[in-house]
Write an enzyme that holds these catalytic residues in place. Sequence first.
Site, PDB file in Angstrom:
ATOM      1  N   ASP A  43     -23.507   2.236  -5.996  1.00  0.00           N
ATOM      2  CA  ASP A  43     -24.946   2.366  -6.226  1.00  0.00           C
ATOM      3  C   ASP A  43     -25.289   3.704  -6.869  1.00  0.00           C
ATOM      4  O   ASP A  43     -26.137   3.787  -7.771  1.00  0.00           O
ATOM      5  CB  ASP A  43     -25.669   2.284  -4.865  1.00  0.00           C
ATOM      6  CG  ASP A  43     -26.694   1.184  -4.853  1.00  0.00           C
ATOM      7  OD1 ASP A  43     -26.659   0.341  -5.766  1.00  0.00           O
ATOM      8  OD2 ASP A  43     -27.529   1.162  -3.924  1.00  0.00           O
TER       9      ASP A  43
ATOM     10  N   SER B 246     -20.538  -6.252  -5.969  1.00  0.00           N
ATOM     11  CA  SER B 246     -19.760  -5.018  -6.029  1.00  0.00           C
ATOM     12  C   SER B 246     -18.358  -5.242  -5.456  1.00  0.00           C
ATOM     13  O   SER B 246     -17.451  -4.461  -5.714  1.00  0.00           O
ATOM     14  CB  SER B 246     -20.482  -3.904  -5.270  1.00  0.00           C
ATOM     15  OG  SER B 246     -20.522  -4.201  -3.898  1.00  0.00           O
ATOM     16  N   HIS B 247     -18.169  -6.302  -4.682  1.00  0.00           N
ATOM     17  CA  HIS B 247     -16.831  -6.652  -4.187  1.00  0.00           C
ATOM     18  C   HIS B 247     -16.265  -7.891  -4.884  1.00  0.00           C
ATOM     19  O   HIS B 247     -15.284  -8.461  -4.427  1.00  0.00           O
ATOM     20  CB  HIS B 247     -16.850  -6.898  -2.671  1.00  0.00           C
ATOM     21  CG  HIS B 247     -16.900  -5.637  -1.885  1.00  0.00           C
ATOM     22  ND1 HIS B 247     -18.063  -5.127  -1.371  1.00  0.00           N
ATOM     23  CD2 HIS B 247     -15.929  -4.753  -1.556  1.00  0.00           C
ATOM     24  CE1 HIS B 247     -17.803  -3.989  -0.739  1.00  0.00           C
ATOM     25  NE2 HIS B 247     -16.526  -3.744  -0.831  1.00  0.00           N
TER      26      HIS B 247
END
Lengths: 335, 335
Positions: free
Chosen positions: A188, A47-48
């Site tokens: 999420d 996600s990063h």
Amino acid sequence: MPRDIRLPENDLAALATGFLLSHGLNAPQAHCLAGILAASQRDGSLSHGLQRLPGTLDTMMHPRFNKHADPAPESVSPAVVRIDAQFGFSCLAAERGIEALIEKAGKVGIGLLAVTNGFHSTALWPLVERVAEAGLVGLSMNPTHAWVAPAGGTKGLLGTNPLAFAWPRKGRPPYVFDFATSAASRADIAMHRNAGKEIPDSWGVNLQGEPTTDPAEVLAGAMLPFGGHKGSAIATMIELMAGPLIGDRTSRQSQHFDQGANAAPCHGELLLAFSPDIIGGAAADEGAESLFSGFSDQNARLPGDRRYRMREASDREGIAVSAVLLERIRDLIEK
Amino acid sequence: MPRDIRLPENDLAALATGFLLSHGLNAPQAHCLAGILAASQRDGSLSHGLQRLPGTLDTMMHPRFNKHADPAPESVSPAVVRIDAQFGFSCLAAERGIEALIEKAGKVGIGLLAVTNGFHSTALWPLVERVAEAGLVGLSMNPTHAWVAPAGGTKGLLGTNPLAFAWPRKGRPPYVFDFATSAASRADIAMHRNAGKEIPDSWGVNLQGEPTTDPAEVLAGAMLPFGGHKGSAIATMIELMAGPLIGDRTSRQSQHFDQGANAAPCHGELLLAFSPDIIGGAAADEGAESLFSGFSDQNARLPGDRRYRMREASDREGIAVSAVLLERIRDLIEK
């Protein structure tokens, strides 16, 4: 079936750097941001990772964004250093400030780095890991946007406010954690919405402030902190410490500053460094290792373990990136 | 029906001081500990109030306890001060160290106080509140005994590791929180056992490491951290920061040191102080107050509110103490 392609870390960083340079970002910012995105992708912190790259275009379109930022640290005291990110990406300011931070903490035993006015879109763990590589303990935090209601509240006020910590270990990677103080990450919740799935009712509230299992309602309403009133208090502490304490924005002020640009949040970032040698003497290592052995004795995982395993695999086999994402990034490079 | 008697704070502190002096504790320790117990009772923080007094006898019976401790701060650097509690109650060392901490943070912008070798049996909020009264931000933490299993584990390793924070506010009491990083306090679990009540299965595990709703099984097995793996990571950070970092015991080492004496845990305590004026400039107050107003706008309580209301009532009407407890304390005074 989505296909992954494996690339060496240097190639991935070069691709991301080229992407950013093609959009006019200056070289120091491009190299720094690309390096952190590639490292996140390498560690399985997806996600990063590279998926953040297309979104940097929105951030660079913000009317206040500065593609030419060239931050320089300013020493405030033997223990305190400030660096103004000049409305560029905060990671370059953090990178340049960390050297001064490490120097101060290495002399005085403790150091504080205040990074201000940075558009923040990266994970914090690479920063605290850097501090730990110098044999120091690192602690970092920042506000984001006011997406999270405080415990007992119904409306977004606090950020998802990540907290990251690193403890140096001799001959092995540091003990590192890095997590949002919201019950779940915004990414999420969006993933559940996109997949048409329900979420636990502890993750957020709807526009009326009532618990809901509908991810879309939470994204329109407010997220909740992890761990009830205790998590809420810690998220509030992060607002104060990495906001007003360092003369920068709270999550609500940061959101106001965005003015609908959908940029990465622009705000401050706090880094603390501590020297076990100066503060506590030589036995720190022994005490810490006896604690960590208490984890392995009962098969409890240390928070960084999964990332380090992914890192090893990536170093060996190359970093996995979705072929679709790679294609999208290549298409977005300005010719 | 248990009866409460109301006493002025000075009378209560004098009673507790007399109790401790009668058992041979030196005057500086007796005054300091009595003052903190009376303040906790005044604020309705009963588990840290007068009911702790009889238990101090067990602590003072520990073979290493030092009734004559007379700690003095030692300056390590412009930002770091250490004070050895000399195996007396840690509160006297903390009290004496805080002055030096405040002075350092007032000059350098940040200060660290390491209190070592203290028997700790008091709440942390009076310490951080003291820092906030000096216009500084206070953060404090300490290990306890290895009663808490890490997330994913089954056996006690971490302490109940409290975390306390105070932010100074102009013209009103500071924003303060102080809580254990375990899901519930040990006192709470014991209270459920004594009342024959079940507990939520998130509070702890039995000797086999399985979740249980039986409080007695948890007291024999292990407690759990608040907030799952995030709370567990924070509790681990506290172990490291207020243990090995300052050259003192982890919760497991502290429990070993007790050797069945059932004394208060003997360990280190970490206090940090930050100066908003030096670190961030004059606007800190405005940013913080805009954050706090976001709580009241949605009727979300700030963590210290209940304590401050109790304090006002106690100041007006006297501090409520159970008549039975008062009688017990008076009976235990050495003639």
